[in-house]
Design an enzyme around this catalytic site. Structure first.
Site, PDB file in Angstrom:
ATOM      1  CD  GLU A 110      -1.806  -2.358   1.563  1.00 13.15           C
ATOM      2  OE1 GLU A 110      -0.661  -2.601   1.986  1.00 13.15           O
ATOM      3  OE2 GLU A 110      -2.710  -3.223   1.533  1.00 13.15           O
ATOM      4  CG  HIS A 167     -10.311  -6.636   7.123  1.00 19.06           C
ATOM      5  ND1 HIS A 167      -9.090  -6.748   7.707  1.00 19.06           N
ATOM      6  CD2 HIS A 167     -10.181  -7.193   5.888  1.00 19.06           C
ATOM      7  CE1 HIS A 167      -8.251  -7.373   6.883  1.00 19.06           C
ATOM      8  NE2 HIS A 167      -8.894  -7.653   5.774  1.00 19.06           N
TER       9      HIS A 167
END
Lengths: 332, 365
Positions: free
Chosen positions: B100, B169
């Site tokens: 990322e 998440h």
């Protein structure tokens, strides 16, 4: 290796310009004319010079907190650089960036960056733009970073990305052997950083970063490879900074004097002068003329900066966004 | 829905008298799923501008090792990019490794050098892996380089609890992004608003983060046929009312609307403000509504400390203090991570009943 006389002239001029810029900048810093912290790169001049000798304004470089040399080698104006360091409105960044954020997008300079390793993916992104547009033959990315940045995850991520996407980028690791005060022999798991290239399936080359001819040759091959669409190269350029980590740092607290003397004897400018005069490629008079011109340029840069206006107060709020509908003014 | 050619940037939101677009609203449209509206907008913008490309993990679903053809195995996370790689190719629908920080940084570099990258960060929680690139490069480059450059970068990711994705998440930490000068944050709440806000984000010259609450992704709602943009920084009324203001953002706007419907059954007339943008945000609409209703509840799924709910409460205290008949109330998640267990997870998220309970307490009924 053959280098044209024009290019030899350019190499010496740029290295000497960096040397004198750093010395002049430090002098001004100690006089209180710089507005903040500065990180001199003198000693390392051969690295940005030997690499940027192969680049044009269409190529992009990412830089570091120790970025003055990269800026100068990429053709940034020393008057505006001195003004930026003095926080003046006439600096490249209107005095809002300072020494650690000098940038000039018109020259292909993506900015000095004060987060160690953080500019490396930016150069990869610039290379991605070139590949996307199909003009990698005329626009490559060069990421300058130090030995300290080789311990940053994003640097490894960037190398992997560039390798899998075969991007036109050069990873130029300036190994000056100290990350602030921490020596590379302690913090880096290998004494051959270039060998890490193997793990990304890209070429890695260890280069004497005190010898501009060696840097020029290795960079030439890496640039050629990038422009041909053959992907990235990792260059490890072993070099040395003559001063401390930042202007007020005394490196004698963590470096041995015999080490400093050894590198002083391998000084890139003296080495260059010796080689070109021995080979009769340039005369002592030619070299002196270049030095004299740079002397004048430095004086002019200091005069320009000291006589430049401060940014107006409105600059506090400008350039945060292109457009923003809320007030940016602090609450009082 | 139509693609590209016309792509008028019509501000549907400012049509007078329109509260919630839907059947009866006088533009051609139909009920679509949020995810389909999202996908169509990406398609529109890829057609609109050749400099737009999308990058993220799994967005073209892997490659056949023999033919090197992209497989579009999943259609991207939550099917956001389904079918795009077939039509636009793997250069523009670029699968990224799990890096990322690396690919957000590369997207910033691409934006600085003339492209308009759109990054799929998959789960909102992964923001923190790339946070340095967002904060130090994407958001600050324009300022620290004295306005020499702009960063036309769009990022999106899925937030929120309710799907059993557990602590790592399910984040909704909007304020961690809205806190950053140089970055914009938008939070659509239905198919209509995601269409307009995503198009506006991609066309905007500043870095914009669009947050998709996972609970919205399979919802259906009206969406105009033609491409349009919603101005960043503007909220909307989902319902007009006179007794109390409910302020929602992203999925909590749905929660507020459900709470308002329940309150209406009990004779309480709540106004619902859907913020749509968190940076910049529409101070005027909050203040205007509070000046009318004199009471306000802000509903935010994020944890309570230093949240958007706290920020809106501060603005109301500053600009509408004299109009308040009751303390500003916030309904938020607790100061905990998001739990896995369904019962605990449901308790974490603000529910319509929580909002109704708070309103009744405030009104003393």
């Amino acid at each position: 290796m053959r280098i044209s006389r024009e290019k030899l002239h350019w190499l010496y001029e740029v290295m000497y310009r960096i040397r004198r810029f750093e010395e002049t900048m430090l002098e001004q810093t100690f006089r209180g004319n710089a507005m903040g912290v500065t990180h001199p790169s003198d000693g390392q001049e051969a690295v940005p010079t030997g690499i940027c000798a192969h680049l044009t304004e269409k190529d992009w470089i990412g830089s570091t907190h120790r970025g003055h040399g990269h800026c100068i080698a990429k053709g940034l104006d020393t008057k505006a650089m001195m003004a930026e360091i003095m926080g003046r409105y006439t600096g490249q960044c209107k005095g809002k960036g300072g020494s650690m954020h000098i940038a000039d997008f018109s020259k292909g300079m993506l900015g000095a960056n004060a987060i160690v390793g953080a500019s490396v993916p930016l150069a990869v992104g610039a290379a991605l733009t070139a590949k996307y547009r199909g003009n990698e033959d005329e626009s490559i990315g060069v990421a300058f970073f130090g030995d300290g940045a080789t311990s940053q995850g994003v640097v490894h991520e960037s190398m992997n990305l560039a390798a899998i996407w075969k991007l036109p980028v050069i990873f130029a690791c300036e190994n000056n052997q100290y990350a602030e005060a921490t020596p590379a022999w302690y913090a880096v798991s290998t004494d051959d950083i270039s060998a890490r290239a193997d793990s990304y399936g890209i070429p890695g080359v260890q280069v004497d970063g005190m010898d501009v001819f060696a840097v020029y040759e290795a960079a030439g091959q890496a640039v050629e490879r990038a422009r041909a669409g053959d992907g990235p190269t990792l260059l490890e350029l072993k070099t040395y900074r003559y001063h401390g980590h930042f202007h007020a740092d005394d490196p004698k607290k963590y470096r041995k004097s015999d080490e400093e003397e050894e590198y002083a004897e391998r000084d890139c400018l003296q080495h260059f002068e010796k080689v070109v005069t021995e080979q009769k490629a340039m005369t002592a008079e030619q070299l002196k003329q270049i030095r004299d011109e740079i002397e004048q340029e430095m004086q002019d840069a200091v005069d320009f900066a000291l006589n430049s206006p401060m940014p107006p107060m409105e600059e506090l709020y400008s350039d945060v966004y292109v457009e923003y509908s809320n007030s940016l003014v602090g609450l009082r | 829905m139509t693609t590209a050619e016309a792509t008028p940037t019509k501000t549907v939101l400012s049509e007078p008298g329109v509260l919630v677009p839907g059947p009866g609203y006088d533009v051609p449209g139909m009920d679509v799923r949020y995810r389909d509206a999202f996908n169509q907008t990406l398609r529109d913008e890829l057609n609109h501008d050749p400099d737009v490309f999308i990058m993220g993990e799994d967005i073209s679903g892997g490659f056949d090792r023999d033919t090197l053809e992209p497989l579009d195995a999943w259609g991207g996370p939550f099917a956001a990019t389904k079918g795009l790689v077939q039509d636009f190719g793997p250069e523009r629908i670029r699968d990224a490794p799990i890096s990322e920080a690396g690919f957000v940084g590369a997207a910033v570099g691409a934006a600085l050098t003339g492209l308009r990258p759109v990054v799929d960060l998959m789960y909102f929680d992964f923001v923190t892996v790339a946070y340095d690139q967002l904060l130090s490069n994407a958001a600050k480059s324009r300022y620290m380089f004295g306005g020499q450059t702009k960063v036309p970068l769009t990022l999106f990711a899925r937030s929120g609890g309710g799907t059993g994705h557990a602590a790592q998440h399910s984040e909704s930490f909007y304020s961690m992004l809205a806190h950053i000068p140089g970055l914009k944050v938008v939070v659509p709440s239905d198919p209509y608003t995601v269409r307009g806000l995503l198009a506006a984000a991609i066309r905007d010259d500043d870095p914009v983060f669009l947050v998709n609450d996972k609970k919205l992704i399979n919802m259906t709602g009206f969406c105009p046929e033609e491409s349009f943009t919603i101005p960043l920084g503007k909220g909307r009324y989902l319902r007009h009312g006179s007794d109390i203001t409910l302020v929602g953002m992203s999925y909590t706007s749905v929660v507020c609307k459900q709470a308002a419907d329940q309150l209406a059954e009990e004779g309480i007339d709540a106004e619902v403000v859907d913020m749509l943008s968190l940076s910049p945000f529409d101070e005027d609409i909050i203040v205007e509504s509070v000046m009318k209703t004199n009471r306000v509840v802000i509903v935010d799924e994020d944890t309570p400390r230093a949240s958007m709910a706290s920020e809106f409460a501060a603005v109301i205290a500053d600009k509408a203090f004299d109009y308040l008949d009751a303390p500003v109330k916030r309904v938020t998640g607790p100061h905990t991570p998001v739990p896995y267990n369904k019962g605990l997870e449901t308790a974490f998220m603000p529910q319509p009943e929580d909002v109704v309970g708070t309103v009744k307490t405030m009104l003393g009924v």
